[in-house]
Design a protein around this motif. Structure first.
Motif, mmCIF file in Angstrom:
data_model
loop_
_atom_site.group_PDB
_atom_site.id
_atom_site.type_symbol
_atom_site.label_atom_id
_atom_site.label_comp_id
_atom_site.label_asym_id
_atom_site.label_seq_id
_atom_site.Cartn_x
_atom_site.Cartn_y
_atom_site.Cartn_z
ATOM 1 N N VAL A 222 -62.533 14.014 8.760
ATOM 2 C CA VAL A 222 -62.535 12.442 8.738
ATOM 3 C C VAL A 222 -62.672 11.938 7.122
ATOM 4 O O VAL A 222 -61.864 10.829 7.095
ATOM 5 C CB VAL A 222 -63.734 11.976 9.507
ATOM 6 C CG1 VAL A 222 -64.147 10.416 9.659
ATOM 7 C CG2 VAL A 222 -63.651 12.342 11.104
ATOM 8 N N HIS B 12 -67.986 2.311 16.796
ATOM 9 C CA HIS B 12 -67.485 3.261 17.900
ATOM 10 C C HIS B 12 -65.961 3.064 18.347
ATOM 11 O O HIS B 12 -65.278 3.809 18.627
ATOM 12 C CB HIS B 12 -68.399 2.841 19.161
ATOM 13 C CG HIS B 12 -68.234 3.219 20.413
ATOM 14 N ND1 HIS B 12 -68.370 4.770 20.831
ATOM 15 C CD2 HIS B 12 -67.333 2.925 21.479
ATOM 16 C CE1 HIS B 12 -67.798 5.137 22.095
ATOM 17 N NE2 HIS B 12 -67.381 3.851 22.674
ATOM 18 N N GLY C 201 -64.567 5.429 15.701
ATOM 19 C CA GLY C 201 -65.005 6.311 16.894
ATOM 20 C C GLY C 201 -63.718 6.850 17.750
ATOM 21 O O GLY C 201 -63.549 7.967 17.855
ATOM 22 N N ILE D 208 -61.405 9.324 16.050
ATOM 23 C CA ILE D 208 -62.264 10.796 16.189
ATOM 24 C C ILE D 208 -61.909 11.364 17.519
ATOM 25 O O ILE D 208 -61.581 12.457 17.616
ATOM 26 C CB ILE D 208 -63.677 10.590 15.918
ATOM 27 C CG1 ILE D 208 -63.918 10.336 14.379
ATOM 28 C CG2 ILE D 208 -64.411 11.915 16.190
ATOM 29 C CD1 ILE D 208 -65.329 9.846 13.863
ATOM 30 N N ARG D 209 -62.090 10.550 18.548
ATOM 31 C CA ARG D 209 -62.033 11.017 19.831
ATOM 32 C C ARG D 209 -60.818 11.354 20.195
ATOM 33 O O ARG D 209 -60.383 12.183 20.775
ATOM 34 C CB ARG D 209 -62.522 9.888 20.902
ATOM 35 C CG ARG D 209 -63.900 9.721 21.070
ATOM 36 C CD ARG D 209 -64.543 8.775 21.885
ATOM 37 N NE ARG D 209 -63.860 7.498 21.961
ATOM 38 C CZ ARG D 209 -64.635 6.528 20.950
ATOM 39 N NH1 ARG D 209 -65.774 6.829 20.184
ATOM 40 N NH2 ARG D 209 -64.061 5.200 21.072
ATOM 41 N N LEU E 19 -61.513 15.576 21.487
ATOM 42 C CA LEU E 19 -62.479 15.132 22.199
ATOM 43 C C LEU E 19 -62.136 14.895 23.656
ATOM 44 O O LEU E 19 -62.867 15.225 24.482
ATOM 45 C CB LEU E 19 -63.478 14.124 21.711
ATOM 46 C CG LEU E 19 -64.067 14.746 20.317
ATOM 47 C CD1 LEU E 19 -65.043 13.505 19.778
ATOM 48 C CD2 LEU E 19 -64.712 15.915 20.452
ATOM 49 N N PRO F 155 -67.277 12.829 25.369
ATOM 50 C CA PRO F 155 -66.509 12.359 24.035
ATOM 51 C C PRO F 155 -67.171 11.091 23.227
ATOM 52 O O PRO F 155 -67.024 11.037 22.003
ATOM 53 C CB PRO F 155 -64.977 12.055 24.309
ATOM 54 C CG PRO F 155 -65.026 12.823 25.733
ATOM 55 C CD PRO F 155 -66.442 12.805 26.486
ATOM 56 N N ASP F 156 -67.473 10.148 24.048
ATOM 57 C CA ASP F 156 -68.100 9.073 23.277
ATOM 58 C C ASP F 156 -69.353 9.443 22.337
ATOM 59 O O ASP F 156 -69.466 8.951 21.364
ATOM 60 C CB ASP F 156 -68.459 8.056 24.231
ATOM 61 C CG ASP F 156 -67.372 7.003 24.845
ATOM 62 O OD1 ASP F 156 -66.199 6.999 24.067
ATOM 63 O OD2 ASP F 156 -67.497 6.967 25.963
ATOM 64 N N SER G 91 -68.495 11.607 19.451
ATOM 65 C CA SER G 91 -67.844 10.834 18.409
ATOM 66 C C SER G 91 -69.069 10.178 17.469
ATOM 67 O O SER G 91 -68.887 10.056 16.234
ATOM 68 C CB SER G 91 -66.878 9.863 18.715
ATOM 69 O OG SER G 91 -67.279 8.730 19.504
ATOM 70 N N ILE H 256 -70.594 12.902 15.290
ATOM 71 C CA ILE H 256 -69.613 12.819 14.077
ATOM 72 C C ILE H 256 -69.722 11.872 13.139
ATOM 73 O O ILE H 256 -70.107 12.034 11.912
ATOM 74 C CB ILE H 256 -68.323 13.253 14.577
ATOM 75 C CG1 ILE H 256 -68.315 14.603 15.229
ATOM 76 C CG2 ILE H 256 -67.176 13.372 13.415
ATOM 77 C CD1 ILE H 256 -67.200 14.537 16.277
#
Length: 93
Positions: free
Chosen positions: A17, A41, A45, A48-49, A54, A70-71, A74, A77
């Motif tokens: 990231v 998010h 987010g 990332i997912r 994820l 996964p939520d 993230s 992370i």
């Protein structure tokens, strides 16, 4: 065709990231209050997912995050990213 390599740990994910963020984004995230990180998010987010696997095949990273969701992973992370960025920011006295 080779399978895409996903990071397997939170530390590796944070590195991925950080490599994608602009210096301006890094500074903005580091300056955020921890309670405001949830606001990332849907933007960061979601990236990332979607990009760290994820939603699909990255059980190792989910396990490293301590969740199968996964939520939630993230956010783990994002919080680790925030802590690392704050460590890297020079302290102003």
């Amino acid at each position: 065709m080779t399978q895409k390599q996903f990071p397997a740990t939170i530390d590796e994910a944070v590195g991925v990231v950080i490599a994608t963020l602009s210096d301006d984004d890094k500074t903005k995230i580091a300056a955020m209050a921890e309670s405001d990180l949830i606001g990332l998010h849907f933007g960061l987010g979601a990236w990332i997912r979607n990009n760290l696997g994820l939603w699909s095949k990255n059980g190792e990273l989910l396990e490293s995050a301590g969740t199968r969701n996964p939520d939630d992973a993230s956010l783990v992370i994002i919080e680790a990213l925030w802590r690392r960025l704050r460590e890297d920011v020079p302290k102003v006295h």
